[in-house]
Design a protein around this motif. Structure first.
Motif, PDB file in Angstrom:
ATOM      1  N   MET A 153       0.832  -0.720   0.027  1.00 28.52           N
ATOM      2  CA  MET A 153       0.573   0.072  -0.037  1.00 28.52           C
ATOM      3  C   MET A 153       0.596   1.497  -0.090  1.00 28.52           C
ATOM      4  SD  MET A 153      -3.017   1.234   0.274  1.00 28.52           S
ATOM      5  CE  MET A 153      -4.533   0.717   0.880  1.00 28.52           C
ATOM      6  N   GLY A 154       0.453   2.251  -1.032  1.00 35.08           N
ATOM      7  CA  GLY A 154       1.302   3.536  -0.816  1.00 35.08           C
ATOM      8  C   GLY A 154       2.644   3.456  -1.621  1.00 35.08           C
ATOM      9  N   GLN A 155       2.874   2.170  -2.494  1.00 37.75           N
ATOM     10  CA  GLN A 155       4.187   2.362  -2.617  1.00 37.75           C
ATOM     11  C   GLN A 155       4.113   2.588  -4.841  1.00 37.75           C
ATOM     12  OE1 GLN A 155       5.784  -1.803  -1.458  1.00 37.75           O
ATOM     13  NE2 GLN A 155       6.777  -0.554  -0.005  1.00 37.75           N
ATOM     14  N   SER A 156       4.871   1.471  -5.127  1.00 43.39           N
ATOM     15  CA  SER A 156       4.685   2.460  -6.618  1.00 43.39           C
ATOM     16  C   SER A 156       5.697   0.676  -7.082  1.00 43.39           C
ATOM     17  CB  SER A 156       5.656   3.351  -6.768  1.00 43.39           C
ATOM     18  OG  SER A 156       4.011   4.324  -6.739  1.00 43.39           O
ATOM     19  N   LEU A 157       4.837   0.250  -8.541  1.00 42.74           N
ATOM     20  CA  LEU A 157       5.959  -0.554  -9.485  1.00 42.74           C
ATOM     21  C   LEU A 157       6.842   0.104  -9.952  1.00 42.74           C
ATOM     22  CD1 LEU A 157       7.560  -3.653 -10.197  1.00 42.74           C
ATOM     23  CD2 LEU A 157       5.721  -3.452 -11.344  1.00 42.74           C
ATOM     24  N   ARG A 158       7.848   0.360 -11.003  1.00 43.61           N
ATOM     25  CA  ARG A 158       9.009   1.238 -11.186  1.00 43.61           C
ATOM     26  C   ARG A 158       9.385   0.232 -12.088  1.00 43.61           C
ATOM     27  NH1 ARG A 158       9.753   6.003  -9.529  1.00 43.61           N
ATOM     28  NH2 ARG A 158       8.964   6.552  -7.259  1.00 43.61           N
ATOM     29  N   LEU A 159      10.113   0.511 -13.519  1.00 44.11           N
ATOM     30  CA  LEU A 159      10.615  -0.156 -14.505  1.00 44.11           C
ATOM     31  C   LEU A 159      11.300  -0.346 -14.095  1.00 44.11           C
ATOM     32  CD1 LEU A 159      10.004  -0.705 -17.539  1.00 44.11           C
ATOM     33  CD2 LEU A 159      11.348   0.854 -18.471  1.00 44.11           C
ATOM     34  N   ALA A 160      12.901   0.348 -13.716  1.00 40.78           N
ATOM     35  CA  ALA A 160      13.287  -0.946 -12.670  1.00 40.78           C
ATOM     36  C   ALA A 160      12.994  -1.962 -12.389  1.00 40.78           C
ATOM     37  CB  ALA A 160      14.415   0.022 -11.973  1.00 40.78           C
ATOM     38  N   GLN A 161      12.004  -2.636 -11.669  1.00 36.75           N
ATOM     39  CA  GLN A 161      11.743  -4.019 -11.133  1.00 36.75           C
ATOM     40  C   GLN A 161      11.341  -4.588 -12.406  1.00 36.75           C
ATOM     41  OE1 GLN A 161       9.077  -0.822  -7.902  1.00 36.75           O
ATOM     42  NE2 GLN A 161       9.947  -2.505  -6.825  1.00 36.75           N
ATOM     43  N   VAL A 162      11.078  -4.558 -13.688  1.00 32.74           N
ATOM     44  CA  VAL A 162      10.921  -5.105 -14.359  1.00 32.74           C
ATOM     45  C   VAL A 162      12.189  -5.848 -15.505  1.00 32.74           C
ATOM     46  CG1 VAL A 162       9.493  -5.188 -16.253  1.00 32.74           C
ATOM     47  CG2 VAL A 162       8.732  -4.275 -14.232  1.00 32.74           C
ATOM     48  N   THR A 163      12.543  -7.260 -15.267  1.00 28.74           N
ATOM     49  CA  THR A 163      12.913  -7.694 -16.306  1.00 28.74           C
ATOM     50  C   THR A 163      12.619  -7.618 -18.053  1.00 28.74           C
ATOM     51  OG1 THR A 163      13.629  -8.861 -14.240  1.00 28.74           O
ATOM     52  CG2 THR A 163      14.747  -9.224 -17.208  1.00 28.74           C
ATOM     53  N   LEU A 164      13.373  -7.160 -19.118  1.00 27.67           N
ATOM     54  CA  LEU A 164      12.600  -6.741 -20.114  1.00 27.67           C
ATOM     55  C   LEU A 164      13.047  -7.858 -21.178  1.00 27.67           C
ATOM     56  CD1 LEU A 164      13.584  -3.118 -21.312  1.00 27.67           C
ATOM     57  CD2 LEU A 164      11.049  -4.298 -20.751  1.00 27.67           C
ATOM     58  N   PRO A 165      12.578  -8.712 -22.845  1.00 24.05           N
ATOM     59  CA  PRO A 165      13.200  -9.733 -22.752  1.00 24.05           C
ATOM     60  C   PRO A 165      14.225  -9.173 -23.365  1.00 24.05           C
ATOM     61  CG  PRO A 165      10.756  -9.112 -23.518  1.00 24.05           C
ATOM     62  CD  PRO A 165      11.200  -8.074 -22.600  1.00 24.05           C
ATOM     63  N   ALA A 166      15.270 -10.291 -23.628  1.00 21.84           N
ATOM     64  CA  ALA A 166      16.641 -10.352 -24.279  1.00 21.84           C
ATOM     65  C   ALA A 166      16.230  -9.949 -25.595  1.00 21.84           C
ATOM     66  CB  ALA A 166      16.482 -11.823 -24.149  1.00 21.84           C
ATOM     67  N   ASN A 167      16.734  -9.006 -25.982  1.00 22.93           N
ATOM     68  CA  ASN A 167      17.588  -7.811 -26.819  1.00 22.93           C
ATOM     69  C   ASN A 167      16.303  -6.437 -27.301  1.00 22.93           C
ATOM     70  OD1 ASN A 167      19.800  -9.526 -28.068  1.00 22.93           O
ATOM     71  ND2 ASN A 167      17.820 -11.589 -28.791  1.00 22.93           N
ATOM     72  N   VAL A 168      16.202  -6.598 -26.371  1.00 23.08           N
ATOM     73  CA  VAL A 168      15.126  -5.585 -26.226  1.00 23.08           C
ATOM     74  C   VAL A 168      15.188  -4.621 -25.522  1.00 23.08           C
ATOM     75  CG1 VAL A 168      12.602  -5.082 -25.685  1.00 23.08           C
ATOM     76  CG2 VAL A 168      12.643  -6.932 -26.268  1.00 23.08           C
ATOM     77  N   THR A 169      14.858  -3.091 -25.598  1.00 20.54           N
ATOM     78  CA  THR A 169      15.205  -2.076 -24.512  1.00 20.54           C
ATOM     79  C   THR A 169      14.452  -0.832 -24.677  1.00 20.54           C
ATOM     80  OG1 THR A 169      16.906  -1.081 -26.523  1.00 20.54           O
ATOM     81  CG2 THR A 169      18.426  -2.021 -25.267  1.00 20.54           C
ATOM     82  N   THR A 170      14.713  -0.457 -23.572  1.00 13.23           N
ATOM     83  CA  THR A 170      13.487   0.722 -23.615  1.00 13.23           C
ATOM     84  C   THR A 170      14.637   2.219 -23.533  1.00 13.23           C
ATOM     85  OG1 THR A 170      11.232   2.126 -22.956  1.00 13.23           O
ATOM     86  CG2 THR A 170      12.991   0.515 -21.383  1.00 13.23           C
ATOM     87  N   PRO A 171      13.938   3.019 -24.519  1.00 17.58           N
ATOM     88  CA  PRO A 171      14.443   4.813 -24.158  1.00 17.58           C
ATOM     89  C   PRO A 171      13.652   5.328 -22.706  1.00 17.58           C
ATOM     90  CG  PRO A 171      12.382   5.019 -25.134  1.00 17.58           C
ATOM     91  CD  PRO A 171      12.473   3.586 -25.102  1.00 17.58           C
ATOM     92  N   PHE A 172      13.081   4.362 -22.329  1.00 14.15           N
ATOM     93  CA  PHE A 172      12.123   5.138 -20.573  1.00 14.15           C
ATOM     94  C   PHE A 172      13.066   4.506 -19.564  1.00 14.15           C
ATOM     95  CE2 PHE A 172       7.009   3.976 -20.495  1.00 14.15           C
ATOM     96  CZ  PHE A 172       7.622   5.571 -21.681  1.00 14.15           C
ATOM     97  N   ASN A 173      12.876   5.192 -18.484  1.00 12.14           N
ATOM     98  CA  ASN A 173      14.700   5.268 -17.358  1.00 12.14           C
ATOM     99  C   ASN A 173      14.212   4.517 -16.559  1.00 12.14           C
ATOM    100  OD1 ASN A 173      13.703   6.902 -15.706  1.00 12.14           O
ATOM    101  ND2 ASN A 173      14.442   8.771 -16.326  1.00 12.14           N
ATOM    102  N   GLY A 174      14.889   3.873 -15.773  1.00 12.28           N
ATOM    103  CA  GLY A 174      14.087   2.861 -14.403  1.00 12.28           C
ATOM    104  C   GLY A 174      13.207   3.453 -13.852  1.00 12.28           C
ATOM    105  N   THR A 175      13.087   5.039 -13.448  1.00  9.92           N
ATOM    106  CA  THR A 175      11.900   5.371 -12.628  1.00  9.92           C
ATOM    107  C   THR A 175      10.878   5.859 -12.884  1.00  9.92           C
ATOM    108  OG1 THR A 175      12.959   7.639 -13.829  1.00  9.92           O
ATOM    109  CG2 THR A 175      14.167   6.904 -11.407  1.00  9.92           C
ATOM    110  N   VAL A 176      10.761   5.488 -14.019  1.00  6.00           N
ATOM    111  CA  VAL A 176       9.050   5.722 -14.271  1.00  6.00           C
ATOM    112  C   VAL A 176       8.548   4.408 -13.729  1.00  6.00           C
ATOM    113  CG1 VAL A 176       7.786   4.570 -16.562  1.00  6.00           C
ATOM    114  CG2 VAL A 176       9.759   6.779 -17.217  1.00  6.00           C
ATOM    115  N   VAL A 177       7.536   5.269 -13.396  1.00  6.81           N
ATOM    116  CA  VAL A 177       6.449   4.727 -12.348  1.00  6.81           C
ATOM    117  C   VAL A 177       4.621   4.006 -13.329  1.00  6.81           C
ATOM    118  CG1 VAL A 177       4.616   4.260 -10.621  1.00  6.81           C
ATOM    119  CG2 VAL A 177       6.615   6.075 -10.413  1.00  6.81           C
ATOM    120  N   LEU A 178       5.135   2.296 -13.436  1.00  4.05           N
ATOM    121  CA  LEU A 178       4.377   1.461 -13.864  1.00  4.05           C
ATOM    122  C   LEU A 178       2.521   1.257 -13.481  1.00  4.05           C
ATOM    123  CD1 LEU A 178       6.488  -1.165 -15.477  1.00  4.05           C
ATOM    124  CD2 LEU A 178       5.825   0.789 -16.590  1.00  4.05           C
TER     125      LEU A 178
END
Length: 184
Positions: A153-178
């Protein structure tokens, strides 16, 4: 990589009035362009086929096997133009690619698990529904999976906590809240 199929025909008709007449007949105009084809190819497809295809997917950017008068073209839907007042799709743009082409596209985010904060009376608030990715066409994932189980409760899931598939990158930085778990 999820593939969808769509039959199309080359289109000679151009001009707003003539294209509106096509739309009235249940035919949607489109264009195919990119390094995998020579020049732009004006196409037309059955509007009903496009509606069915768009109902199958969770994003407006997806891979399609186009059959243009018997010629197979691998393409990514780059733009879906809509008339929001009439709730209709009016035009499609396709980027012709090869399996090894590196592209930027949008991929849906799917959440799995039950957030710990839900047991504390909270609700999961999804903030980001799709993320931009860069990868080879053959590596485009159908979706990016994000596990919300540890979110209190009161917390967020950030992009840095998600594992992207192999050979896939994103321009979003890890602090983006999903997603966040908040009080209802």
């Amino acid at each position: 990589m999820t593939n969808h199929s769509l039959k199309a025909a080359k289109r000679e008709v151009v001009g707003t009035g003539k294209l509106n007449a096509l739309r009235a007949q249940g035919i949607m105009p489109g264009v195919v362009y990119g390094p995998a084809v020579e020049g732009n190819i004006n196409i037309q497809v059955k509007a009903a086929d496009v509606r069915a295809l768009l109902n199958e997917v969770d994003t407006d950017s997806f891979l399609v096997n186009l059959d243009v008068d018997g010629t197979a073209i691998l393409a990514i839907v780059k733009d879906v133009q809509r008339n929001f007042l009439a709730d209709t799709t009016t035009h499609l743009d396709f980027l012709a690619v090869t399996a090894d082409s590196v592209v930027k596209t949008m991929v849906p985010v799917k959440f799995i698990g039950n957030a710990a904060g839900v047991a504390q009376g909270g609700v999961v608030h999804q903030i980001v529904h799709e993320i931009p990715v860069k990868c080879a066409v053959k590596d485009i994932p159908a979706f990016v999976e994000a596990d919300v189980t540890p979110v209190e409760m009161g917390q967020s899931l950030r992009l840095a906590q998600v594992t992207l598939p192999a050979n896939v990158t994103t321009p979003f930085n890890g602090t983006v809240v999903l997603a966040s778990v908040v009080k209802p």
